[in-house]
Design an enzyme around this catalytic site. Structure first.
Site, short mmCIF file in Angstrom:
data_model
loop_
_atom_site.label_atom_id
_atom_site.label_comp_id
_atom_site.label_asym_id
_atom_site.label_seq_id
_atom_site.Cartn_x
_atom_site.Cartn_y
_atom_site.Cartn_z
N ASP A 7 -8.60 4.26 -6.97
CA ASP A 7 -9.72 4.36 -7.90
C ASP A 7 -10.34 2.97 -8.06
O ASP A 7 -9.61 1.99 -8.22
CB ASP A 7 -9.21 4.87 -9.26
CG ASP A 7 -10.35 5.02 -10.24
OD1 ASP A 7 -10.86 6.16 -10.34
OD2 ASP A 7 -10.75 4.04 -10.87
N LYS A 51 -8.31 -7.58 2.38
CA LYS A 51 -7.51 -8.70 1.89
C LYS A 51 -6.05 -8.40 2.12
O LYS A 51 -5.60 -7.29 1.90
CB LYS A 51 -7.72 -8.88 0.40
CG LYS A 51 -9.01 -9.48 0.04
CD LYS A 51 -9.03 -9.70 -1.44
CE LYS A 51 -10.29 -9.14 -2.02
NZ LYS A 51 -10.18 -8.55 -3.29
N ASP A 72 -12.11 -2.07 2.44
CA ASP A 72 -10.99 -3.01 2.56
C ASP A 72 -9.74 -2.37 3.14
O ASP A 72 -9.74 -1.21 3.52
CB ASP A 72 -10.74 -3.82 1.29
CG ASP A 72 -10.87 -3.04 0.03
OD1 ASP A 72 -10.17 -2.03 -0.08
OD2 ASP A 72 -11.69 -3.46 -0.81
N MET A 103 1.09 -3.69 -6.94
CA MET A 103 1.18 -5.05 -6.37
C MET A 103 2.45 -5.76 -6.86
O MET A 103 2.42 -6.96 -7.12
CB MET A 103 -0.06 -5.88 -6.76
CG MET A 103 -1.35 -5.27 -6.26
SD MET A 103 -2.82 -6.08 -6.90
CE MET A 103 -3.01 -5.30 -8.49
#
Ligand code: SAH
Length: 254
Positions: free
Chosen positions: A95, A62, A40, A180
């Site tokens: 991780d 994403k 990703d 995030m």
């Protein structure tokens, strides 16, 4: 139980926060020998350059609000490729078991009786704090550290027990690391200060940590909204007095 092709195998591998030198030996060996690499957005280009040219590469990246491939489809891709008798490396930033949905992917493999292994990686909190010169704990500053997702569900969609217990986070002698968290910076600042953390608590935003493009923005909790507006993803937010050590301990990109 169904019998699977003997070679069917999935390695769930952490790629670390960006600097290819932070790959583990095992991760490096696996990306050099994989049949398929499912990766990703957080896996850096420098790391993808180390993947064997013979591997099939599948990008399932994403971006916030742009779910390129939904999670259940990613799970299915891992199953399908493994059932073709391939050795699949599922390569994830940091991780795989820290805000990486690695557990969900493994649950699907278990349902399909596909063998797997897990290779830990350096999580963003370790990588970014090390490269920024911010020790996550320090005897004079913080006796504990907590990793928190800033990817909060809107209040009306939260189920019981899913919202963050802000009171337990707003403590001195404690370091908070928000993954995030950029978009939620005002919510983070507001909840921490409403629950008793001083607006003068030091905080840092580390953008693209461990890469040549790393930027470290520092200030106080009262500045967090503004700092977040200046930063781009991926960024990590660190709150706590350990941030004050950065001036002295900064070493990377000096
Ligand atoms: N499994 C990953 C985390 C995935 S969640 C890990 O263990 O690191 C994605 C979040 O991780 C990003 O929004 C950001 O907060 C953080 N992150 C990942 N890589 C980063 C980097 N190089 N610099 C800063 N933050 C990073």
């Amino acid at each position: 139980m169904t019998t699977q092709p003997s070679q069917a195998f999935v390695s769930l591998v952490g790629a670390g926060p960006g600097d290819p030198d932070l790959l583990t030996m095992k991760a490096y060996r696996l990306i050099q020998t994989a049949d398929v690499v499912v990766y990703d957005r957080l896996v850096s280009k420098e790391i993808m350059d180390l993947v064997t040219p013979y591997a099939e590469l599948l990008f399932v990246g994403k971006k916030l609000n742009h779910h390129c491939v939904p999670q259940d489809q990613i799970n299915q891709i891992l199953v399908d490729k493994a059932l073709e008798g391939k050795h699949v490396v599922r390569l994830k930033g940091g991780d795989p078991f820290i805000f990486g949905r690695g557990g969900e992917e493994l649950e699907t493999l278990v349902e399909h009786n596909i063998p797997f292994e897990v290779v830990p990686g350096i999580t963003a909190a370790s990588g970014c704090s090390a490269y920024a010169g911010i020790p996550l704990t320090h005897r004079d500053h913080a006796q504990s550290v907590q990793f928190i997702t800033g990817h909060l569900k809107p209040k009306n969609q939260q189920q019981e027990g899913q919202d963050i217990q802000w009171q337990s986070l707003a403590k001195n002698n404690h370091t908070l690391v928000f993954y995030m968290g950029l978009k939620q910076a005002p919510v983070i600042r507001q909840n921490l200060t409403e629950n008793g953390l001083s607006i003068n608590t030091p905080c840092a935003i580390i953008e693209r940590g461990t890469t040549a493009k790393q930027r470290v923005l520092t200030g106080m909790l009262s500045d967090l909204d503004n700092l977040a507006k200046q930063a781009i993803s991926p960024s990590l937010i660190i709150v706590g007095s350990v941030v004050n050590l950065q001036g002295k301990l900064k070493w990377f990109g000096k």
